[in-house]
Design a protein around this motif. Sequence first.
Motif, PDB file in Angstrom:
ATOM      1  N   CYS A   1       2.428 -20.683  59.637  1.00  0.00           N
ATOM      2  CA  CYS A   1       2.216 -19.359  59.030  1.00  0.00           C
ATOM      3  C   CYS A   1       2.763 -18.301  59.972  1.00  0.00           C
ATOM      4  O   CYS A   1       2.281 -18.161  61.098  1.00  0.00           O
TER       5      CYS A   1
ATOM      6  N   ARG B   1       2.092 -13.004  60.787  1.00  0.00           N
ATOM      7  CA  ARG B   1       1.834 -12.052  61.888  1.00  0.00           C
ATOM      8  C   ARG B   1       3.093 -11.738  62.692  1.00  0.00           C
ATOM      9  O   ARG B   1       3.032 -10.960  63.639  1.00  0.00           O
TER      10      ARG B   1
ATOM     11  N   LEU C   1       0.656  -5.049  60.736  1.00  0.00           N
ATOM     12  CA  LEU C   1       0.157  -6.150  59.906  1.00  0.00           C
ATOM     13  C   LEU C   1      -1.075  -5.684  59.135  1.00  0.00           C
ATOM     14  O   LEU C   1      -1.968  -5.077  59.712  1.00  0.00           O
ATOM     15  N   ARG C   2      -1.099  -5.979  57.837  1.00  0.00           N
ATOM     16  CA  ARG C   2      -2.292  -5.611  57.054  1.00  0.00           C
ATOM     17  C   ARG C   2      -3.158  -6.848  56.843  1.00  0.00           C
ATOM     18  O   ARG C   2      -2.650  -7.883  56.397  1.00  0.00           O
ATOM     19  N   PRO C   3      -4.458  -6.744  57.144  1.00  0.00           N
ATOM     20  CA  PRO C   3      -5.348  -7.897  56.962  1.00  0.00           C
ATOM     21  C   PRO C   3      -5.284  -8.460  55.543  1.00  0.00           C
ATOM     22  O   PRO C   3      -5.454  -9.662  55.338  1.00  0.00           O
ATOM     23  N   ALA C   4      -5.016  -7.587  54.563  1.00  0.00           N
ATOM     24  CA  ALA C   4      -4.997  -8.044  53.165  1.00  0.00           C
ATOM     25  C   ALA C   4      -3.948  -9.128  52.953  1.00  0.00           C
ATOM     26  O   ALA C   4      -4.111 -10.005  52.100  1.00  0.00           O
ATOM     27  N   TRP C   5      -2.840  -9.114  53.727  1.00  0.00           N
ATOM     28  CA  TRP C   5      -1.798 -10.127  53.524  1.00  0.00           C
ATOM     29  C   TRP C   5      -2.306 -11.495  53.955  1.00  0.00           C
ATOM     30  O   TRP C   5      -2.090 -12.495  53.264  1.00  0.00           O
ATOM     31  N   GLU C   6      -2.977 -11.525  55.106  1.00  0.00           N
ATOM     32  CA  GLU C   6      -3.530 -12.805  55.562  1.00  0.00           C
ATOM     33  C   GLU C   6      -4.629 -13.290  54.626  1.00  0.00           C
ATOM     34  O   GLU C   6      -4.744 -14.483  54.331  1.00  0.00           O
ATOM     35  N   GLU C   7      -5.438 -12.349  54.167  1.00  0.00           N
ATOM     36  CA  GLU C   7      -6.518 -12.728  53.236  1.00  0.00           C
ATOM     37  C   GLU C   7      -5.934 -13.326  51.968  1.00  0.00           C
ATOM     38  O   GLU C   7      -6.446 -14.302  51.426  1.00  0.00           O
ATOM     39  N   GLU C   8      -4.859 -12.725  51.481  1.00  0.00           N
ATOM     40  CA  GLU C   8      -4.235 -13.210  50.245  1.00  0.00           C
ATOM     41  C   GLU C   8      -3.737 -14.648  50.432  1.00  0.00           C
ATOM     42  O   GLU C   8      -3.938 -15.506  49.572  1.00  0.00           O
TER      43      GLU C   8
ATOM     44  N   LYS D   1      -6.639 -17.089  50.378  1.00  0.00           N
ATOM     45  CA  LYS D   1      -7.349 -17.311  49.116  1.00  0.00           C
ATOM     46  C   LYS D   1      -6.776 -18.483  48.338  1.00  0.00           C
ATOM     47  O   LYS D   1      -7.415 -19.026  47.449  1.00  0.00           O
TER      48      LYS D   1
END
Length: 427
Positions: free
Chosen positions: A249, A252, A300-307, A310
Amino acid sequence: MEVLTMNGTAVHAEAAAGKGRRYRLDRPELLAPAGNLEKLKFAVHYGADAVYIGGQSYGLRSNADNFSFEEMREGVEFAARYGAKVFVATNIYAHQEDLPGIADYLKQLEAAGIAAIITADPAIVETAMAHAPGLEVHLSTQQSTMNWQAVKFWKEVGLPRVVLARETSMEEIREIKSKVDLELEVFIHGAMCSSVSGRCVLSNHFTDRDSNRGGCCQSCRWKYDLHQDHGPVGDPGDHMFTMGSKDLCMIRHIPDLIEAGVDSFKIEGRMKSIHYVASVVGAYRQAIDAYMADPEGYALRPAWEEEIGKAANRPLNTGFFYSTPGASEHIYEPEEKPAPYDFAAIVREYDPKTGIAVVEQRSPFRPNTEVEFVGPGGRSFKQVAGPLADMDGKAVDVARHPLQLLRIRTSEPVAPLDMMRKKIGSA
Ligand code: SF4
């Protein structure tokens, strides 16, 4: 030089001598896997600039659905509406018996509008260049290319792009790019081989299925017990382990990849689900676009990693980019947790006047389940699913039938190909 646009970005089309189409992007390409036509549509809709698929022959995913020529034509037509391209993996190492018919096959790919093949075997490289000059030939990662001299060699052969081995470091990528002007494609996300990619014979050994001819049964992810001499060490199961690697991944590290000169960001996973492909593509699309729009202000936006998290739940790492993976980068425990969210339905229609969407069921859900709608570009919202009705207006207490069409009121506008998902265990 002709200038086209691709998803709003300028694309310079350069006709390489005698080679048909040739594209050079002003931003890195996001290249997504597509195991079938539906996955292709989701990958493109969620932001892939190009997708790679398998045909019925010569590819390395013989268990994927793989495309007929008719499906390829439909996929090419769909992708073209978004300015995206379709590549075909023809990356087996061919035995002599595999080769008859290869020229005809490549000509049919060319006729279907395929932009490039991804191939490793010099016999297929040579045949494509001789018989299907409208196809670009990209050198597959199966060739394990990791140094600039090898890249230069393939450039001199006439190839416009090399897919580097997953084992190439960021420093090596920078060096290659500084010495050879050739497009570099790099894996940025997905499963890794625990062996050197393309050099593994575990599957051949255990099951007689050749990983270099598309038959890998992922033996590295099986559960193994430890034996010594003639018996198990301890009680059976005491030392159960896998040989699998953590997944790659690089969300980041988008700036590093772009600044190193990577031309194409490749996501692994032709066997993966629609939910996985759409979520991962959507996250990387946003990250790449954010960097290209404002490199200085990029964060980096946390939402990208969260997506990404999921849709999949395997442990992640950065592969070989920054150091050679050590003992801690393998998955020893044979525990595959399911992804935390389940893909419940696809939006097929939406009526803004009534706020009612027609969704197509992909896994069971009920009224009162908390669901999340997700679309391209990070658009998402949560709501509790209200009453459900079938297409005749009859109330439905559980959406239990695969592909059933249902009407549901949404609290915000949605669009065709948006996904509806629910937390695992919530229905
Ligand atoms: S068995 Fe595992 S390491 Fe070997 S080729 Fe298959 S996925 Fe790669």
